[in-house]
Scaffold this motif. Structure first.
Motif, mmCIF file in Angstrom:
data_model
loop_
_atom_site.group_PDB
_atom_site.id
_atom_site.type_symbol
_atom_site.label_atom_id
_atom_site.label_comp_id
_atom_site.label_asym_id
_atom_site.label_seq_id
_atom_site.Cartn_x
_atom_site.Cartn_y
_atom_site.Cartn_z
ATOM 1 N N PRO A 1 33.209 -45.245 -66.129
ATOM 2 C CA PRO A 1 33.731 -46.205 -66.941
ATOM 3 C C PRO A 1 33.546 -45.959 -68.405
ATOM 4 C CG PRO A 1 31.827 -47.372 -65.776
ATOM 5 C CD PRO A 1 32.023 -46.017 -65.089
ATOM 6 N N TYR A 2 32.463 -45.483 -68.640
ATOM 7 C CA TYR A 2 32.203 -44.995 -70.023
ATOM 8 C C TYR A 2 33.439 -44.002 -70.515
ATOM 9 C CZ TYR A 2 30.080 -43.076 -74.448
ATOM 10 O OH TYR A 2 29.950 -42.582 -75.671
ATOM 11 N N HIS A 3 33.692 -42.931 -69.796
ATOM 12 C CA HIS A 3 34.646 -41.987 -69.977
ATOM 13 C C HIS A 3 36.085 -42.881 -70.222
ATOM 14 C CE1 HIS A 3 37.864 -39.028 -69.262
ATOM 15 N NE2 HIS A 3 37.020 -38.212 -69.856
ATOM 16 N N ALA A 4 36.422 -43.832 -69.325
ATOM 17 C CA ALA A 4 37.717 -44.528 -69.317
ATOM 18 C C ALA A 4 37.869 -45.333 -70.693
ATOM 19 C CB ALA A 4 37.605 -45.318 -68.049
ATOM 20 N N ILE A 5 36.595 -46.008 -70.922
ATOM 21 C CA ILE A 5 36.669 -47.012 -72.126
ATOM 22 C C ILE A 5 36.638 -46.276 -73.381
ATOM 23 C CG2 ILE A 5 35.274 -48.809 -73.292
ATOM 24 C CD1 ILE A 5 36.791 -49.734 -70.797
ATOM 25 N N ARG A 6 35.662 -45.079 -73.355
ATOM 26 C CA ARG A 6 35.366 -44.558 -74.963
ATOM 27 C C ARG A 6 36.404 -43.523 -74.846
ATOM 28 N NH1 ARG A 6 35.195 -42.224 -78.681
ATOM 29 N NH2 ARG A 6 33.524 -41.184 -79.975
ATOM 30 N N TYR A 7 36.805 -42.671 -74.048
ATOM 31 C CA TYR A 7 37.663 -41.501 -74.344
ATOM 32 C C TYR A 7 39.092 -41.449 -74.050
ATOM 33 C CZ TYR A 7 33.534 -39.132 -76.067
ATOM 34 O OH TYR A 7 32.499 -38.868 -76.652
ATOM 35 N N ARG A 8 39.400 -42.321 -72.947
ATOM 36 C CA ARG A 8 40.695 -42.356 -72.459
ATOM 37 C C ARG A 8 41.220 -43.802 -73.193
ATOM 38 N NH1 ARG A 8 43.092 -38.462 -71.816
ATOM 39 N NH2 ARG A 8 44.690 -39.571 -70.063
ATOM 40 N N GLY A 9 40.498 -44.833 -73.063
ATOM 41 C CA GLY A 9 40.980 -46.027 -74.000
ATOM 42 C C GLY A 9 40.894 -46.123 -75.435
ATOM 43 N N ASN A 10 40.198 -45.107 -75.940
ATOM 44 C CA ASN A 10 39.917 -44.977 -77.497
ATOM 45 C C ASN A 10 39.513 -46.201 -78.157
ATOM 46 O OD1 ASN A 10 40.570 -42.142 -77.668
ATOM 47 N ND2 ASN A 10 42.716 -42.918 -77.475
ATOM 48 N N LEU B 1 42.717 -53.308 -75.182
ATOM 49 C CA LEU B 1 42.418 -52.165 -74.352
ATOM 50 C C LEU B 1 42.330 -52.919 -72.856
ATOM 51 C CD1 LEU B 1 41.845 -49.750 -73.161
ATOM 52 C CD2 LEU B 1 39.411 -50.037 -74.190
ATOM 53 N N LEU B 2 43.102 -52.623 -71.899
ATOM 54 C CA LEU B 2 43.011 -53.372 -70.612
ATOM 55 C C LEU B 2 42.468 -52.100 -69.664
ATOM 56 C CD1 LEU B 2 45.409 -55.600 -68.936
ATOM 57 C CD2 LEU B 2 44.412 -53.629 -67.660
ATOM 58 N N ALA B 3 41.377 -52.276 -69.008
ATOM 59 C CA ALA B 3 40.946 -51.028 -68.126
ATOM 60 C C ALA B 3 41.039 -51.743 -66.764
ATOM 61 C CB ALA B 3 39.650 -50.620 -68.547
ATOM 62 N N VAL C 1 44.323 -48.233 -69.295
ATOM 63 C CA VAL C 1 43.721 -47.122 -68.467
ATOM 64 C C VAL C 1 43.506 -47.573 -67.015
ATOM 65 C CG1 VAL C 1 41.601 -45.670 -68.270
ATOM 66 C CG2 VAL C 1 42.433 -46.633 -70.757
ATOM 67 N N LEU C 2 43.943 -46.756 -66.165
ATOM 68 C CA LEU C 2 43.940 -47.008 -64.786
ATOM 69 C C LEU C 2 42.709 -45.999 -64.117
ATOM 70 C CD1 LEU C 2 47.879 -46.948 -63.946
ATOM 71 C CD2 LEU C 2 46.501 -48.785 -64.737
ATOM 72 N N VAL C 3 41.931 -46.751 -63.572
ATOM 73 C CA VAL C 3 40.445 -45.905 -63.009
ATOM 74 C C VAL C 3 40.687 -46.339 -61.387
ATOM 75 C CG1 VAL C 3 38.235 -45.640 -63.175
ATOM 76 C CG2 VAL C 3 39.432 -46.382 -65.019
ATOM 77 N N GLY C 4 40.740 -47.524 -61.129
ATOM 78 C CA GLY C 4 40.734 -47.791 -59.740
ATOM 79 C C GLY C 4 41.742 -47.320 -58.865
ATOM 80 N N ILE C 5 41.349 -47.103 -57.546
ATOM 81 C CA ILE C 5 42.249 -46.521 -56.570
ATOM 82 C C ILE C 5 42.145 -47.475 -55.317
ATOM 83 C CG2 ILE C 5 42.983 -44.688 -54.870
ATOM 84 C CD1 ILE C 5 41.012 -42.741 -56.879
#
Length: 344
Positions: free
Chosen positions: A152-161, A235-237, A260-264
């Motif tokens: 989630p850090y990668h998703a929020i910090r680097y993909r979600g900027n 930002l929506l994750a 940002v889409l993370v869940g499958i």
């Protein structure tokens, strides 16, 4: 050594003795002190919806421990060092790996799936998969940095900027989503909103700093409810994998917002693109795992008191308790976040 073994076609793990792997050049032998049980372990063992390349296999991809032996050409670590083992594996030589973006490597894999993991007393891994774990961080909390927190850090910090002041909405507050709440809280002074269908995960979200929670079972339209609570989302994750949640929530997004889409989820990913996505210039991106930036930066946030993972550790168990823990996580018994296996 004792290890948990998954055989092809089996829906439970067998605890038995296997040989300790030899340490080759560039490798280290880690005595495993803690290994978290992830939802993907449930899918692998209990559901059988995730597959290994080869069997038998030792699962477990969120681990920490102490180096017991180092091989030739190991330069950054020595015997006795406390370490976290990265969850992902990669080739190490392609352009993505050299740039520090291992999660884009064509040979990307996961410990416990593509090679043996850490539901065992020892694991032998290449030095490049290790991160130094400070004494101030307990082994159990250090172990879950490898995936439950770094993904989630990668998703929020680097993909979600994310930038300070952003209003953030997190859909799905399970093992990954709950730590997305913690990460968002650490990185923005704006409002953090958690959405889920269960009361337990929402209670966890409050502990991790969510300003507002929305029980999706209690609202007819998630987008309308989110708009009323947030006054606009930057930002929506999504960690739920339910695309209907995202489609209905577009009306709550601010112009220039990021999704940002993370869940499958269990259904195929289908995303209708309405005009509002274009009109508001909303960007949509995917995020998978993390790269080499995540764990060191999370350790820094932890040491600065920005992230507290005390609530993440549900309980500690031996290898013999693994199947029971997998069942409890699958059925959400007791509202668990992370069961920790202590093989040693």
């Amino acid at each position: 050594m004792k290890a948990a073994i998954l055989e092809s076609g089996k829906r439970s793990l067998e605890i038995r003795d296997i040989a300790v792997p030899n340490v080759g050049p560039g490798q280290v032998k880690v005595k495993i002190k803690a290994c978290g049980i992830c939802g993907s372990d449930v899918h692998l063992v209990v559901h059988g919806t995730l597959k290994c390349k080869h069997f038998p296999r030792v699962p477990g991809h969120e681990s920490s421990g102490v180096i017991e032996e180092v091989g030739e050409n190991v330069s950054r670590f020595k015997k006795g060092d406390r370490v976290v083992i990265a969850a992902g594996t990669s080739c190490g030589v392609c352009s993505y790996c050299k740039a520090g973006h291992e999660n884009l490597c064509k040979e990307l894999g996961v410990f416990g799936f593509d090679r043996d993991g850490s539901f065992a007393e020892y694991n032998v891994v290449e030095e490049r998969y290790l991160y130094a774990l400070p004494d101030a961080i307990p082994f159990d909390q250090g172990a879950i940095l490898a995936d439950a927190v770094s993904t989630p850090y990668h998703a929020i910090r680097y993909r979600g900027n994310i930038v300070d002041g952003d209003t953030v909405a997190i859909f799905g507050c399970g093992g990954l989503g709950i730590h997305a709440v913690a990460v968002a809280r650490a990185l923005t002074t704006g409002k953090v909103i958690a959405l889920d269908v269960d009361k337990g995960p929402l209670e966890n979200a409050v502990k991790y700093g969510a300003d507002e929670v929305i029980n999706l079972k209690e609202v007819r339209n998630p987008g309308k409810a989110l708009k009323e609570v947030s006054k606009g989302v930057d930002l929506l994750a999504d960690f739920s994998g339910y695309m209907s949640n995202i489609e209905e929530s577009l009306r709550a997004m601010n112009p220039g917002g990021r999704i940002v889409l993370v869940g499958i989820g269990r259904q195929p990913l289908k995303f209708q693109i309405p005009f509002i996505l274009i009109e508001k210039m909303i960007s949509v991106s995917g995020s998978y795992g993390s790269d080499r930036r995540a764990i060191p930066e999370l350790i820094d946030l932890y040491l600065k008191g920005k992230i507290n993972l005390t609530h993440s550790i549900t309980s500690h168990h031996s290898l013999e308790d693994l199947n029971e823990c997998l069942e409890a996580l699958d059925e959400r018994k007791g509202n668990p976040i992370r069961f920790i296996i202590q093989p040693s």
